[in-house]
Design a protein around this motif. Structure first.
Motif, short mmCIF file in Angstrom:
data_model
loop_
_atom_site.label_atom_id
_atom_site.label_comp_id
_atom_site.label_asym_id
_atom_site.label_seq_id
_atom_site.Cartn_x
_atom_site.Cartn_y
_atom_site.Cartn_z
N UNK A 252 0.77 -1.31 -0.05
CA UNK A 252 0.11 -0.17 -0.12
C UNK A 252 0.86 1.33 0.09
N UNK A 253 0.40 2.27 -0.34
CA UNK A 253 1.24 3.52 -0.77
C UNK A 253 1.62 4.22 0.65
N UNK A 254 0.71 3.76 1.78
CA UNK A 254 1.28 4.20 3.17
C UNK A 254 2.58 3.57 3.76
N UNK A 255 2.99 2.32 2.94
CA UNK A 255 4.20 1.86 3.24
C UNK A 255 5.33 2.66 2.69
N UNK A 256 5.23 3.65 1.97
CA UNK A 256 6.33 4.48 1.24
C UNK A 256 6.72 5.74 1.77
N UNK A 281 -0.29 13.32 -0.69
CA UNK A 281 0.16 12.26 -1.25
C UNK A 281 -0.08 10.69 -0.99
N UNK A 282 -0.79 10.69 0.08
CA UNK A 282 -1.26 9.57 0.90
C UNK A 282 0.06 8.54 0.93
N UNK A 283 0.99 8.97 1.40
CA UNK A 283 2.29 8.21 1.86
C UNK A 283 2.38 8.62 3.18
N UNK A 284 3.41 7.95 3.92
CA UNK A 284 3.78 7.89 5.20
C UNK A 284 4.61 9.16 5.42
N UNK A 295 10.65 15.18 -9.82
CA UNK A 295 11.31 13.86 -9.95
C UNK A 295 10.95 13.09 -8.69
N UNK A 296 10.55 11.91 -8.40
CA UNK A 296 10.13 11.21 -7.30
C UNK A 296 10.86 9.75 -7.25
N UNK A 297 11.31 9.40 -6.15
CA UNK A 297 11.79 8.14 -5.91
C UNK A 297 11.28 7.59 -4.47
N UNK A 298 11.01 6.21 -4.66
CA UNK A 298 10.21 5.67 -3.44
C UNK A 298 10.91 4.56 -2.61
N UNK A 299 10.89 4.61 -1.54
CA UNK A 299 11.74 3.94 -0.54
C UNK A 299 10.86 3.42 0.46
N UNK A 300 10.87 2.40 1.22
CA UNK A 300 10.21 1.87 2.35
C UNK A 300 10.24 2.95 3.41
N UNK A 301 9.02 3.22 3.96
CA UNK A 301 9.11 4.18 4.97
C UNK A 301 9.52 3.48 6.27
N UNK A 302 10.70 4.22 7.14
CA UNK A 302 11.12 3.95 8.26
C UNK A 302 10.57 4.08 9.71
N UNK A 303 10.42 3.02 10.18
CA UNK A 303 9.61 3.20 11.63
C UNK A 303 8.47 2.02 11.66
N UNK A 305 4.35 0.39 11.72
CA UNK A 305 3.16 0.86 11.58
C UNK A 305 1.97 1.29 12.52
N UNK A 306 1.45 2.12 12.50
CA UNK A 306 0.49 2.59 13.45
C UNK A 306 -0.64 1.76 13.26
N UNK A 307 -1.35 0.88 14.00
CA UNK A 307 -2.20 -0.21 14.16
C UNK A 307 -3.57 0.52 13.80
N UNK A 308 -3.75 2.10 13.83
CA UNK A 308 -5.10 2.69 13.80
C UNK A 308 -5.12 3.37 12.32
N UNK A 309 -4.08 4.09 11.95
CA UNK A 309 -4.38 4.88 10.76
C UNK A 309 -3.39 4.18 9.79
N UNK A 310 -2.49 3.26 10.18
CA UNK A 310 -1.56 2.45 9.01
C UNK A 310 -0.56 3.22 8.55
N UNK A 311 -0.15 4.52 9.10
CA UNK A 311 0.81 5.31 8.68
C UNK A 311 2.22 4.38 9.10
#
Length: 333
Positions: A252-256, A281-284, A295-303, A305-311
């Motif tokens: 999901x985009x919130x993993x980014x 942007x619906x990312x974390x 230009x944009x690059x994507x990595x896995x978000x560091x941290x 996952x919030x169990x309520x909002x999924x950020x």
């Protein structure tokens, strides 16, 4: 005659443009169409047809119109679902409203003007097309997608959530009135289910005047131009996110986490609150620098996952909650 003007149309023809004749067996029975699709779909067909030329009628046309109808109905349902308990007598003032919500109302104002002009010119097909485009482009593909986090995760009666609800109520109240002459039954069903102000006639939607543009909530041309830039950036980021999903880099985009480069004319994005931009942007997470082009690059978000909002954030606590969600939960106790 009990009318001042009369609108006429050409032949009613089949999907291939042939006149309907009993000998060809290509006629369509309105009663059968109503049984299969419902009366409002037949009304929508009449309202969506350009009567300046021959009017085509076929099962394929009705299937397409059914999709347009469902988009309008689903948009109304989304608004209704998120207006439970909302008091339209307590609308958030323009000065306190989130800028994204004011963007939505400004786009609604443009829709109102287009629909008024179309009705005045008897261009009924332009009415249905304009409302459908508004539901698909401005709402479903952009605005509604972004505000879900605020509606679902912010404090129930907090300003941020009520700001979004105010925009949703203005949108629903307006499009229901605008479409009522064409979708008479559906719009009245919506009207019976939605909250009203004291000065409105709750008996039937058509007993109320259509809304004029909400000038107090409107953004300036310069502010709207800024949002056009944000939409362009979001489109570019969505393309990169889709590629990352296809490569199984993220789900999901919130993993980014997004590293974003923008040209100098878009430098205001670097000055924005990065958490707010990430929500758009619906990312974390997002980090912005100024360069030559978008230009944009994507990595896995560091941290974690919030169990309520999924950020995914480095500030998630031991209970699996981000600071925002942890604070909101204290108000529910």
């Amino acid at each position: 005659a009990p009318f001042k003007e009369c609108v006429t149309h050409g032949w009613t023809v089949d999907g291939e443009g042939r006149a309907m004749h009993k000998s060809l067996g290509n006629g369509m029975d309105p009663n059968q169409l109503i049984k299969e699709y419902g009366a409002d779909i037949v009304r929508l067909w009449a309202g969506a047809s350009d009567y300046h030329a021959d009017v085509r009628c076929s099962k394929e046309i009705f299937k397409q119109l059914s999709q347009n109808y469902l988009k309008f109905r689903n948009t109304a349902k989304f608004c209704l679902d998120n207006l439970t308990g909302f008091d339209p007598e307590q609308l958030v003032a323009a000065a306190d409203m989130q800028e994204l919500d004011r963007w939505a109302v400004t786009r609604l104002n443009s829709l109102i003007r287009r629909v008024f002009d179309s009705y005045d010119a008897y261009e009924f097909h332009a009415v249905s097309h304009a409302i459908n485009d508004f539901c698909v482009v401005e709402l479903s593909s952009f605005y509604l997608d972004i505000i879900k986090d605020r509606l679902y995760c912010e404090e129930k009666d907090g300003l941020k959530r009520r700001s979004a609800q105010t925009a949703l109520w203005l949108i629903l109240d307006t499009i229901t009135k605008l479409f009522a002459p064409i979708l008479a039954f559906t719009c009245d069903e919506i009207w019976q289910a939605m909250p009203h102000r004291a000065d409105q006639d709750a008996r039937n939607v058509v007993l109320n005047e259509m809304n004029k543009p909400f000038a107090d909530y409107a953004l300036s041309e310069d502010e709207m131009a800024k949002w056009d830039k944000i939409i362009d950036v979001r489109t570019a980021v969505n393309g990169v996110l889709e590629s990352a999903r296809n490569e199984k880099k993220i789900g999901k985009s919130l993993e980014a986490a997004v590293e974003l480069t923008v040209p100098a004319e878009d430098a205001f994005l670097e000055e924005m609150d990065q958490a707010d931009l990430a929500d758009l942007l619906i990312v974390s997470q997002v980090e912005v620098t100024v360069g030559q082009a978008i230009q944009a690059t994507v990595e896995n978000a560091a941290g974690d996952k919030c169990q309520r909002c999924w950020k995914v954030l480095p500030t998630v606590n031991g209970e699996g909650l981000c600071p925002r969600c942890a604070k909101v939960l204290t108000t529910l106790v």
